[in-house]
Design a protein around this motif. Structure first.
Motif, PDB file in Angstrom:
ATOM      1  N   TYR A  18       0.840  -1.191   0.000  1.00 40.10           N
ATOM      2  CA  TYR A  18       0.000   0.000   0.000  1.00 40.10           C
ATOM      3  C   TYR A  18       0.877   1.244   0.000  1.00 40.10           C
ATOM      4  O   TYR A  18       1.946   1.260   0.604  1.00 40.10           O
ATOM      5  CB  TYR A  18      -0.890   0.048   1.256  1.00 40.10           C
ATOM      6  CG  TYR A  18      -1.803  -1.128   1.409  1.00 40.10           C
ATOM      7  CD1 TYR A  18      -2.997  -1.192   0.708  1.00 40.10           C
ATOM      8  CD2 TYR A  18      -1.490  -2.176   2.266  1.00 40.10           C
ATOM      9  CE1 TYR A  18      -3.853  -2.268   0.857  1.00 40.10           C
ATOM     10  CE2 TYR A  18      -2.330  -3.255   2.414  1.00 40.10           C
ATOM     11  CZ  TYR A  18      -3.510  -3.294   1.714  1.00 40.10           C
ATOM     12  OH  TYR A  18      -4.357  -4.371   1.852  1.00 40.10           O
ATOM     13  N   ALA A  19       0.407   2.270  -0.656  1.00 39.41           N
ATOM     14  CA  ALA A  19       1.016   3.597  -0.564  1.00 39.41           C
ATOM     15  C   ALA A  19      -0.105   4.573  -0.250  1.00 39.41           C
ATOM     16  O   ALA A  19      -1.082   4.663  -0.990  1.00 39.41           O
ATOM     17  CB  ALA A  19       1.703   3.975  -1.874  1.00 39.41           C
ATOM     18  N   ASN A  20       0.024   5.273   0.866  1.00 40.92           N
ATOM     19  CA  ASN A  20      -0.982   6.220   1.302  1.00 40.92           C
ATOM     20  C   ASN A  20      -0.268   7.460   1.829  1.00 40.92           C
ATOM     21  O   ASN A  20       0.814   7.351   2.397  1.00 40.92           O
ATOM     22  CB  ASN A  20      -1.850   5.591   2.394  1.00 40.92           C
ATOM     23  CG  ASN A  20      -3.092   6.389   2.682  1.00 40.92           C
ATOM     24  OD1 ASN A  20      -3.203   7.542   2.293  1.00 40.92           O
ATOM     25  ND2 ASN A  20      -4.035   5.767   3.366  1.00 40.92           N
ATOM     26  N   PHE A  21      -0.894   8.622   1.663  1.00 41.87           N
ATOM     27  CA  PHE A  21      -0.246   9.852   2.106  1.00 41.87           C
ATOM     28  C   PHE A  21      -0.010   9.846   3.610  1.00 41.87           C
ATOM     29  O   PHE A  21       0.956  10.411   4.097  1.00 41.87           O
ATOM     30  CB  PHE A  21      -1.068  11.080   1.692  1.00 41.87           C
ATOM     31  CG  PHE A  21      -2.192  11.405   2.634  1.00 41.87           C
ATOM     32  CD1 PHE A  21      -2.001  12.330   3.650  1.00 41.87           C
ATOM     33  CD2 PHE A  21      -3.414  10.793   2.523  1.00 41.87           C
ATOM     34  CE1 PHE A  21      -3.024  12.630   4.528  1.00 41.87           C
ATOM     35  CE2 PHE A  21      -4.440  11.090   3.379  1.00 41.87           C
ATOM     36  CZ  PHE A  21      -4.241  12.009   4.396  1.00 41.87           C
ATOM     37  N   SER A  22      -0.877   9.193   4.372  1.00 43.57           N
ATOM     38  CA  SER A  22      -0.751   9.210   5.830  1.00 43.57           C
ATOM     39  C   SER A  22       0.407   8.349   6.332  1.00 43.57           C
ATOM     40  O   SER A  22       0.746   8.408   7.514  1.00 43.57           O
ATOM     41  CB  SER A  22      -2.060   8.766   6.480  1.00 43.57           C
ATOM     42  OG  SER A  22      -2.362   7.435   6.106  1.00 43.57           O
ATOM     43  N   ASP A  23       1.026   7.583   5.455  1.00 39.59           N
ATOM     44  CA  ASP A  23       2.179   6.779   5.848  1.00 39.59           C
ATOM     45  C   ASP A  23       3.437   7.629   6.036  1.00 39.59           C
ATOM     46  O   ASP A  23       4.376   7.195   6.694  1.00 39.59           O
ATOM     47  CB  ASP A  23       2.468   5.698   4.802  1.00 39.59           C
ATOM     48  CG  ASP A  23       1.346   4.679   4.704  1.00 39.59           C
ATOM     49  OD1 ASP A  23       0.598   4.515   5.693  1.00 39.59           O
ATOM     50  OD2 ASP A  23       1.209   4.067   3.638  1.00 39.59           O
ATOM     51  N   LEU A  24       3.448   8.812   5.457  1.00 39.59           N
ATOM     52  CA  LEU A  24       4.619   9.688   5.532  1.00 39.59           C
ATOM     53  C   LEU A  24       4.239  10.985   6.247  1.00 39.59           C
ATOM     54  O   LEU A  24       3.337  11.696   5.811  1.00 39.59           O
ATOM     55  CB  LEU A  24       5.139   9.994   4.125  1.00 39.59           C
ATOM     56  CG  LEU A  24       5.596   8.769   3.340  1.00 39.59           C
ATOM     57  CD1 LEU A  24       5.709   9.084   1.867  1.00 39.59           C
ATOM     58  CD2 LEU A  24       6.920   8.286   3.894  1.00 39.59           C
ATOM     59  N   PRO A  25       4.910  11.316   7.355  1.00 40.81           N
ATOM     60  CA  PRO A  25       4.554  12.513   8.124  1.00 40.81           C
ATOM     61  C   PRO A  25       4.652  13.808   7.323  1.00 40.81           C
ATOM     62  O   PRO A  25       3.860  14.725   7.537  1.00 40.81           O
ATOM     63  CB  PRO A  25       5.554  12.517   9.282  1.00 40.81           C
ATOM     64  CG  PRO A  25       5.996  11.113   9.409  1.00 40.81           C
ATOM     65  CD  PRO A  25       5.948  10.532   8.028  1.00 40.81           C
ATOM     66  N   ALA A  26       5.567  13.902   6.390  1.00 40.63           N
ATOM     67  CA  ALA A  26       5.696  15.131   5.593  1.00 40.63           C
ATOM     68  C   ALA A  26       4.471  15.335   4.701  1.00 40.63           C
ATOM     69  O   ALA A  26       4.023  16.467   4.514  1.00 40.63           O
ATOM     70  CB  ALA A  26       6.969  15.089   4.746  1.00 40.63           C
ATOM     71  N   LEU A  27       3.937  14.256   4.169  1.00 39.66           N
ATOM     72  CA  LEU A  27       2.734  14.381   3.342  1.00 39.66           C
ATOM     73  C   LEU A  27       1.505  14.676   4.198  1.00 39.66           C
ATOM     74  O   LEU A  27       0.598  15.393   3.769  1.00 39.66           O
ATOM     75  CB  LEU A  27       2.527  13.114   2.513  1.00 39.66           C
ATOM     76  CG  LEU A  27       3.634  12.797   1.496  1.00 39.66           C
ATOM     77  CD1 LEU A  27       3.280  11.552   0.701  1.00 39.66           C
ATOM     78  CD2 LEU A  27       3.895  13.959   0.577  1.00 39.66           C
ATOM     79  N   THR A  28       1.476  14.147   5.422  1.00 45.55           N
ATOM     80  CA  THR A  28       0.396  14.487   6.347  1.00 45.55           C
ATOM     81  C   THR A  28       0.464  15.964   6.714  1.00 45.55           C
ATOM     82  O   THR A  28      -0.565  16.645   6.773  1.00 45.55           O
ATOM     83  CB  THR A  28       0.480  13.606   7.611  1.00 45.55           C
ATOM     84  OG1 THR A  28       0.446  12.226   7.220  1.00 45.55           O
ATOM     85  CG2 THR A  28      -0.662  13.885   8.559  1.00 45.55           C
ATOM     86  N   PHE A  29       1.669  16.474   6.960  1.00 49.19           N
ATOM     87  CA  PHE A  29       1.857  17.902   7.232  1.00 49.19           C
ATOM     88  C   PHE A  29       1.399  18.733   6.034  1.00 49.19           C
ATOM     89  O   PHE A  29       0.792  19.790   6.204  1.00 49.19           O
ATOM     90  CB  PHE A  29       3.321  18.180   7.569  1.00 49.19           C
ATOM     91  CG  PHE A  29       3.667  19.633   7.702  1.00 49.19           C
ATOM     92  CD1 PHE A  29       2.960  20.470   8.546  1.00 49.19           C
ATOM     93  CD2 PHE A  29       4.718  20.162   6.969  1.00 49.19           C
ATOM     94  CE1 PHE A  29       3.292  21.812   8.668  1.00 49.19           C
ATOM     95  CE2 PHE A  29       5.048  21.496   7.082  1.00 49.19           C
ATOM     96  CZ  PHE A  29       4.334  22.328   7.933  1.00 49.19           C
ATOM     97  N   PHE A  30       1.656  18.255   4.850  1.00 51.34           N
ATOM     98  CA  PHE A  30       1.222  18.947   3.632  1.00 51.34           C
ATOM     99  C   PHE A  30      -0.299  19.055   3.583  1.00 51.34           C
ATOM    100  O   PHE A  30      -0.851  20.126   3.318  1.00 51.34           O
ATOM    101  CB  PHE A  30       1.761  18.193   2.411  1.00 51.34           C
ATOM    102  CG  PHE A  30       1.319  18.753   1.091  1.00 51.34           C
ATOM    103  CD1 PHE A  30       1.836  19.939   0.618  1.00 51.34           C
ATOM    104  CD2 PHE A  30       0.402  18.079   0.306  1.00 51.34           C
ATOM    105  CE1 PHE A  30       1.436  20.450  -0.608  1.00 51.34           C
ATOM    106  CE2 PHE A  30       0.001  18.576  -0.914  1.00 51.34           C
ATOM    107  CZ  PHE A  30       0.527  19.766  -1.367  1.00 51.34           C
ATOM    108  N   VAL A  31      -0.982  17.965   3.851  1.00 49.10           N
ATOM    109  CA  VAL A  31      -2.448  17.962   3.814  1.00 49.10           C
ATOM    110  C   VAL A  31      -3.012  18.848   4.922  1.00 49.10           C
ATOM    111  O   VAL A  31      -3.903  19.678   4.688  1.00 49.10           O
ATOM    112  CB  VAL A  31      -2.994  16.517   3.924  1.00 49.10           C
ATOM    113  CG1 VAL A  31      -4.492  16.512   4.132  1.00 49.10           C
ATOM    114  CG2 VAL A  31      -2.627  15.724   2.684  1.00 49.10           C
TER     115      VAL A  31
END
Length: 140
Positions: A18-31
């Motif tokens: 799986y690849a999800n944005f919530s797996d990476l903290p930087a992408l979560t910060f982006f959202v």
């Protein structure tokens, strides 16, 4: 970016990638950063209307200028952090022995890249808003 996820089919249902944005903290910060910026821009509409109605009031215009500066900083930081991660996803890192995941998760990477482009366009628009707010404050 919040809807960016992809599942790679594998031999069985128990072993899937799986690849999800919530797996990476930087992408979560982006959202989260972009969501906060969008929310504050919507909430600043009444202050903008008050500034239009009361043309001589410098208080609401100064508030909007400071708010716009904070939003530029927040969205720039969020987009920059996400850009670093998406770049690593596209190219990988030989020194750190990280492989590029965009070879397999091409849909995830396309959506992420598109969200980054849209965010940087929004940053340019926010910068223009700061310039316009400063010019409007100067006329008061």
């Amino acid at each position: 970016m919040a809807t960016t996820d992809e599942t790679l089919p594998f031999f069985t249902q128990h072993y899937q990638f799986y690849a999800n944005f919530s797996d990476l903290p930087a992408l979560t910060f982006f959202v989260v950063g972009n969501a906060i910026a969008a929310g504050l821009l919507v909430l600043s509409l009444p202050v903008s209307i008050a500034g239009i109605i009361c043309a001589n009031a410098a208080g609401p215009r100064l508030f909007l200028l400071v708010l716009d500066l904070v939003l530029v900083a927040l969205t720039t930081a969020a987009a920059s952090a996400a850009t670093a991660i998406v770049y690593l996803a596209h190219t990988g890192s030989d020194k750190a022995h990280w492989v590029a995941i965009c070879i397999r998760f091409d849909g995830f990477c396309e959506q992420s890249s598109g969200a980054l482009v849209a965010s940087f366009i929004a940053i340019v628009i926010l910068m223009l808003m700061v310039v316009m707010a400063a010019l409007a404050l100067r006329k008061c």
